[in-house]
Write an enzyme that holds these catalytic residues in place. Sequence first.
Site, PDB file in Angstrom:
ATOM      1  N   GLY A 112     -62.315  14.764  16.990  1.00  0.00           N
ATOM      2  CA  GLY A 112     -61.934  14.010  15.785  1.00  0.00           C
ATOM      3  C   GLY A 112     -63.136  13.335  15.136  1.00  0.00           C
ATOM      4  O   GLY A 112     -63.998  12.774  15.814  1.00  0.00           O
ATOM      5  N   GLY A 113     -63.235  13.442  13.847  1.00  0.00           N
ATOM      6  CA  GLY A 113     -64.229  12.697  13.078  1.00  0.00           C
ATOM      7  C   GLY A 113     -65.639  13.264  13.062  1.00  0.00           C
ATOM      8  O   GLY A 113     -66.545  12.644  12.512  1.00  0.00           O
ATOM      9  N   VAL A 114     -65.838  14.447  13.635  1.00  0.00           N
ATOM     10  CA  VAL A 114     -67.213  14.984  13.691  1.00  0.00           C
ATOM     11  C   VAL A 114     -67.654  15.641  12.378  1.00  0.00           C
ATOM     12  O   VAL A 114     -68.814  15.982  12.194  1.00  0.00           O
ATOM     13  CB  VAL A 114     -67.413  16.005  14.855  1.00  0.00           C
ATOM     14  CG1 VAL A 114     -67.266  15.343  16.210  1.00  0.00           C
ATOM     15  CG2 VAL A 114     -66.451  17.183  14.719  1.00  0.00           C
ATOM     16  N   SER A 118     -65.457  18.254   6.309  1.00  0.00           N
ATOM     17  CA  SER A 118     -66.644  18.364   5.452  1.00  0.00           C
ATOM     18  C   SER A 118     -67.281  19.733   5.620  1.00  0.00           C
ATOM     19  O   SER A 118     -67.680  20.371   4.648  1.00  0.00           O
ATOM     20  CB  SER A 118     -67.671  17.280   5.803  1.00  0.00           C
ATOM     21  OG  SER A 118     -67.068  16.015   5.778  1.00  0.00           O
ATOM     22  N   ASP A 140     -54.450  20.255   9.614  1.00  0.00           N
ATOM     23  CA  ASP A 140     -54.537  18.986  10.335  1.00  0.00           C
ATOM     24  C   ASP A 140     -53.448  18.061   9.782  1.00  0.00           C
ATOM     25  O   ASP A 140     -53.361  17.869   8.574  1.00  0.00           O
ATOM     26  CB  ASP A 140     -55.936  18.388  10.057  1.00  0.00           C
ATOM     27  CG  ASP A 140     -56.185  17.110  10.837  1.00  0.00           C
ATOM     28  OD1 ASP A 140     -55.208  16.564  11.392  1.00  0.00           O
ATOM     29  OD2 ASP A 140     -57.344  16.671  10.891  1.00  0.00           O
TER      30      ASP A 140
END
Length: 536
Positions: A112-114, A118, A140
């Site tokens: 998560g969040g890596v 993007s 997601d």
Amino acid sequence: MIWYRSLYITNNSIGKRASLFSLLFNTLHSHSLHAMAAAALLRHICKPQTYASLRIISKTSSYASLSTSTDTKRLSHLFQVRSVCAPAEAVAGFDEMVAQTQRKYYMLGGKGGVGKTSCAASLAVKFANHGHPTIVVSTDPAHSLSDSFDQDLAGGMLVPVQGLDSPLYALEINPGKAMEEFQATRKKEGDGSMRNFMDSMGLGMLGDQLGELKLEELFDTLPPGLDEAIAISKALATQFVLFNDKSALQVMQFLESQEYSMFTRIVLDTAPTGHTLRLLSLPDFMDASIGKMMKLKQKIASATSAIKSVFGKEESQPRLDASDKLKQLKERMAKVRELFRDSETTEFVIVTIPTVMAVRESSRLCASLKKENVPVQRLIVNQVLPPSASNCNFCEMKRKDQMRSLDMIRSDPELTGLSLIQAPLVDAEIRGVPALKFMADKGVCSRFLIFQEWDHHFLNEKLRLRARSPRPCSVARVPNTRLEERECNPQPQGEMDNQEKPFEMKISFLLQRHWSFYTYQSSLSHWPVYELRVLC
Ligand SMILES: Nc1ncnc2c1ncn2[C@@H]1O[C@H](COP(=O)(O)OP(=O)(O)OP(=O)(O)O)[C@@H](O)[C@H]1O
């Protein structure tokens, strides 16, 4: 093979004119030579130049600040080295991703969040810019595709992404909604189905008793991951229409209809690792559980058929009920399973960041993917702190820390065989198409000398570039500039590795207005980014 390094420079002196500056343009051929690039830069900075000089003037800034001077006048204009882009080799493999013309699916997943969204969005932009009509799909449950493109892409429909010349469509599927739709369909048609079935056989009493078993309630305790599986199958299923809503039909149609056959790249932004792993094991689980339920249904059917023949009742065709839906679901799960494992068409790209925790999780994910026979070849290491000539302690510590994690990746038995794609940490939020383009070019294929300035003060000014490379360089594209001089000196300069025979090229440009390609107009209007393409 194109080798290059780009310096990424800003002007932090707002409102002043610059008449001339020089850039060191180093072409080194291994990303492990970042330190060498910095050292070369420092050597270059310290060495007096005939036509321009670069020297460190600030030791407090988080980046090295450089000043420029010319033969005619000294300038107090300040520029900052922001980053050194990854060399071509570090991002090798992207050309392969672009080259093939047949339809390919790229699934991006990781902790998560890596930066999965993007990277998925910038990869999609990159594909589109390379002439592939592309669809980027987010499965997601916590969508951020809309945020990433800075456009409203919600609604479960294919939405054209604005700001690109080539076709790029986005689709945010709400797995929760897909699950609700499934449950609603099941509730509407499923609860009474067993009873209806038995009624149709004239065995209502037996149907009541079987109904008490509440077989369909098994649906209420479906395993985690099913929501995303349903969402993916909803987007990718080509022949099974389970839901009758318009959007789902449209989504499913896109793959099989002629109208949508033009899309050659489908990029999937998936949920964080745990969810993905559950998703991968789901088709097997579903196969087993649905298989059992279907067997039970068949047994009941043959038993009732036998009873009915004893009583001489006519065989009637039971209508499509919940168990048929189960069958369809099972088949769709098989489709998802096939898709995940088809190395001809699909590739799972792991996204990570250079931290021990993320690397460990990526290693586990990779092992699970391999175990499940999911094709995985590439690892995007996002948010790599670019080298600079800075003496910032924090950056230095952080960089060392990241280097350790990169070493971990190289020695990890699961990850070691993967092609690494390094995407640098940038000091602005990756949001909007221009930013995504920028990230794609820097992280995935940086063939540009990119520098930034805070103001448009370079109209009719000369820029001099000194490029040094182990191979002869040529200027491929200088947008909105007029090439004034070009001088290529093939003599070794003696500052690079002795093994290499660096060429030096001096290029002089006359800068003209609107000399910008990538500007953060949508999100960061004050921060234009310019590019200059130099091929070495
Ligand atoms: N290379 C980068 N440099 C700077 N910021 C970045 C970079 N990559 C991603 N970010 C930022 O990190 C944040 C999280 O990124 P993103 O939403 O892509 O991650 P994610 O892995 O998809 O998250 P989630 O697991 O929550 O879906 C965003 O604010 C994004 O702009």
